[in-house]
Design an enzyme around this catalytic site. Structure first.
Site, short mmCIF file in Angstrom:
data_model
loop_
_atom_site.label_atom_id
_atom_site.label_comp_id
_atom_site.label_asym_id
_atom_site.label_seq_id
_atom_site.Cartn_x
_atom_site.Cartn_y
_atom_site.Cartn_z
CG ASP A 36 87.97 -72.80 9.43
OD1 ASP A 36 88.41 -73.75 10.10
OD2 ASP A 36 87.19 -71.95 9.90
CD GLU B 55 91.22 -81.89 9.07
OE1 GLU B 55 92.22 -81.19 8.84
OE2 GLU B 55 90.36 -81.63 9.92
CG ASP C 221 89.27 -77.37 7.70
OD1 ASP C 221 89.49 -78.49 8.21
OD2 ASP C 221 89.18 -76.33 8.37
#
Length: 156
Positions: A139, A67, A8
């Site tokens: 996160d 991501e 992330d």
């Protein structure tokens, strides 16, 4: 067995989660967040790149899942996130590790069944799917969700 490293990306904090997938079982290997201590942009990117290289060497994943950047209201933030993503992708490329990318919507849909789910809902589902205590750092749970998205979508 397949080992997946989920990332992330963030400019000040990067979440990571490593899972092992064996037939129909998924296990959490490790994960957490790293705070970026450097202040200049180049130094921050170098720090994230070096951290990613350390993760790759320590855990030897088969694939890195990250991501995708998404456009919000701030183009400058989008550019900074794209730079962070690039540092992760280059580190993986140097180790000849495949990189997969999923949008935040795809990840949320795979994990919760709702592409607009909150980060808290994602964290809850991550803990349920892996039978672990709910991660306090969002996160971290987002990084695990990113790795899980790959595993669930590919039906490893």
């Amino acid at each position: 067995m397949k080992r997946i490293l989920g990332i992330d990306p963030g400019t000040k904090r990067l979440g990571f989660g490593i899972i092992d997938v064996e037939k129909d079982k998924i296990y959490l290997v490790d994960g957490g967040t790293v705070e970026v201590n450097s202040t200049g942009r180049n130094d921050r990117l170098k720090e994230l790149y070096n951290f990613t290289r350390q993760l790759l060497k320590k855990f030897d994943p088969d694939v890195v899942v990250i991501e995708e950047s998404f456009y919000g209201n701030n183009v400058k933030t989008l550019i900074r996130l794209a730079e962070v993503r690039a540092s992760v992708i280059v580190a993986a490329g140097e180790e000849s590790i495949e990189v997969e990318e999923y949008s935040p919507r795809e990840i949320k849909l795979a994990i919760t069944g709702d592409g607009k789910a909150s980060k808290e809902r994602v964290a809850f589902m991550v803990s349920s799917l892996l039978n672990i205590r709910r991660p306090e750092e969002l996160d971290f749970s987002d990084a695990i969700a990113t790795a899980l998205c790959s595993a669930l979508r590919k039906r490893i």
